[in-house]
Design a protein around this motif. Structure first.
Motif, PDB file in Angstrom:
ATOM      1  N   LEU A 221      49.559  -8.023 -70.841  1.00 19.37           N
ATOM      2  CA  LEU A 221      50.719  -8.279 -70.094  1.00 19.37           C
ATOM      3  C   LEU A 221      51.199  -9.582 -70.677  1.00 19.37           C
ATOM      4  O   LEU A 221      51.830 -10.317 -69.764  1.00 19.37           O
ATOM      5  N   GLY A 222      51.048  -9.921 -71.665  1.00 14.36           N
ATOM      6  CA  GLY A 222      51.315 -11.341 -72.324  1.00 14.36           C
ATOM      7  C   GLY A 222      52.750 -11.692 -72.506  1.00 14.36           C
ATOM      8  O   GLY A 222      53.685 -10.675 -72.227  1.00 14.36           O
ATOM      9  N   MET A 223      53.125 -12.738 -72.912  1.00 17.17           N
ATOM     10  CA  MET A 223      54.258 -13.456 -73.160  1.00 17.17           C
ATOM     11  C   MET A 223      55.279 -12.347 -73.796  1.00 17.17           C
ATOM     12  O   MET A 223      56.423 -11.999 -73.579  1.00 17.17           O
ATOM     13  N   GLU A 224      54.607 -11.956 -75.012  1.00 21.53           N
ATOM     14  CA  GLU A 224      55.582 -11.151 -75.749  1.00 21.53           C
ATOM     15  C   GLU A 224      56.016  -9.822 -75.379  1.00 21.53           C
ATOM     16  O   GLU A 224      57.112  -9.192 -75.503  1.00 21.53           O
ATOM     17  N   ARG A 225      54.959  -9.157 -74.527  1.00 22.25           N
ATOM     18  CA  ARG A 225      55.164  -7.626 -74.093  1.00 22.25           C
ATOM     19  C   ARG A 225      56.314  -7.892 -73.128  1.00 22.25           C
ATOM     20  O   ARG A 225      57.302  -7.379 -72.977  1.00 22.25           O
ATOM     21  N   LEU A 226      56.148  -8.885 -72.235  1.00 21.35           N
ATOM     22  CA  LEU A 226      57.348  -9.059 -71.145  1.00 21.35           C
ATOM     23  C   LEU A 226      58.496  -9.830 -71.564  1.00 21.35           C
ATOM     24  O   LEU A 226      59.703  -9.174 -70.867  1.00 21.35           O
ATOM     25  N   ARG A 227      58.289 -10.414 -72.495  1.00 21.27           N
ATOM     26  CA  ARG A 227      59.895 -10.879 -73.158  1.00 21.27           C
ATOM     27  C   ARG A 227      60.543  -9.944 -73.859  1.00 21.27           C
ATOM     28  O   ARG A 227      61.823  -9.592 -73.362  1.00 21.27           O
TER      29      ARG A 227
END
Length: 241
Positions: free
Chosen positions: A49-55
């Motif tokens: 659920l890191g930055m790229e996924r949520l972005r």
């Protein structure tokens, strides 16, 4: 850096660097809270659920409030372990604890925090789905004195010189980073004060080009710094004891 992704949390080992200490030879408060902030980021990355996924989903967990307690600041070259885990998800919000241990496993700092799940496209809170919550797990809250989220407004304050938001204040969300508000507030402290408890209530996001108008109140038991816009509306309220 040794890492440990646990069932209900995340830990990593580190060592206090020269770039993280002050004139006393001990870790600064901004460095300590950056460890906590980084640990939550590592946790999110480790569960997918890191930055790229949520972005890509135009979503983000945004820090709304935290209370940080420091029993002692670790010294240069000292080994430390930093950990975090969620304690509750309810509605739009998630609660998370953080901790820092010394080389013997003794707790030297801890924190409680409240995060809100944001729809970045609409610019407002959104209810997280199960897929945004379940991978984190839930842990038992730390044994620490939990203060109410509301920071009591000071009776009196004085206005300080306004200053602009600089490029180095900005994070990946194009807002002022959580730690930068603390750094701004500490610049207002009189003399050489060692902070043992920090509370920050984040009200709204400042962006590049905004002007910050600080108001400072010095009371016997605490110092409160209100970081405001030109109209007096608060970006963040910082209480230090």
């Amino acid at each position: 850096m040794a890492e440990n992704s646990r069932k209900n949390g995340y830990e990593f080992d580190s060592r206090v660097r020269y770039s993280e200490i002050d004139h006393r030879g001990t870790m600064t408060l901004p460095a300590l809270i950056n460890y906590f902030q980084d640990c939550t980021t590592f946790h999110s990355e480790s569960v997918g659920l890191g930055m790229e996924r949520l972005r890509k989903e135009k979503k983000a967990w945004v820090l709304s409030y935290w209370q940080v307690l420091v029993e002692r600041y670790p010294r240069l070259n000292e080994k430390i372990r930093v950990g975090t885990f969620p304690t509750e998800f309810k509605g739009l919000f998630g609660n998370r604890n953080m901790y820092m241990l010394d080389g013997d496993g003794n707790r030297i700092a801890c924190a409680n925090s409240i995060w809100v799940f944001m729809d970045l496209e609409k610019g407002r809170p959104a209810r997280p789905q199960a897929e945004h919550i379940e991978p984190y797990g839930i842990g038992e809250p730390l044994d620490m004195p939990y203060e109410d989220r509301k920071i009591e407004p000071p009776r009196e304050n004085r206005a300080c010189e306004p200053f602009p938001v600089r490029r180095y204040h900005i994070d990946t969300n194009e807002h002022v980073n959580n730690c930068q508000y603390v750094q701004m507030a500490m610049e207002m402290l009189p003399g050489d004060i060692s902070v043992r408890q920090l509370r920050v209530d984040y009200k709204k996001s400042a962006v590049l080009g905004d002007m910050i108008y600080p108001r400072v109140s010095e009371e016997p038991e605490r110092t409160v710094v209100e970081l405001c816009d030109e109209a007096g509306k608060e970006y963040a309220v910082v209480e230090m004891k």
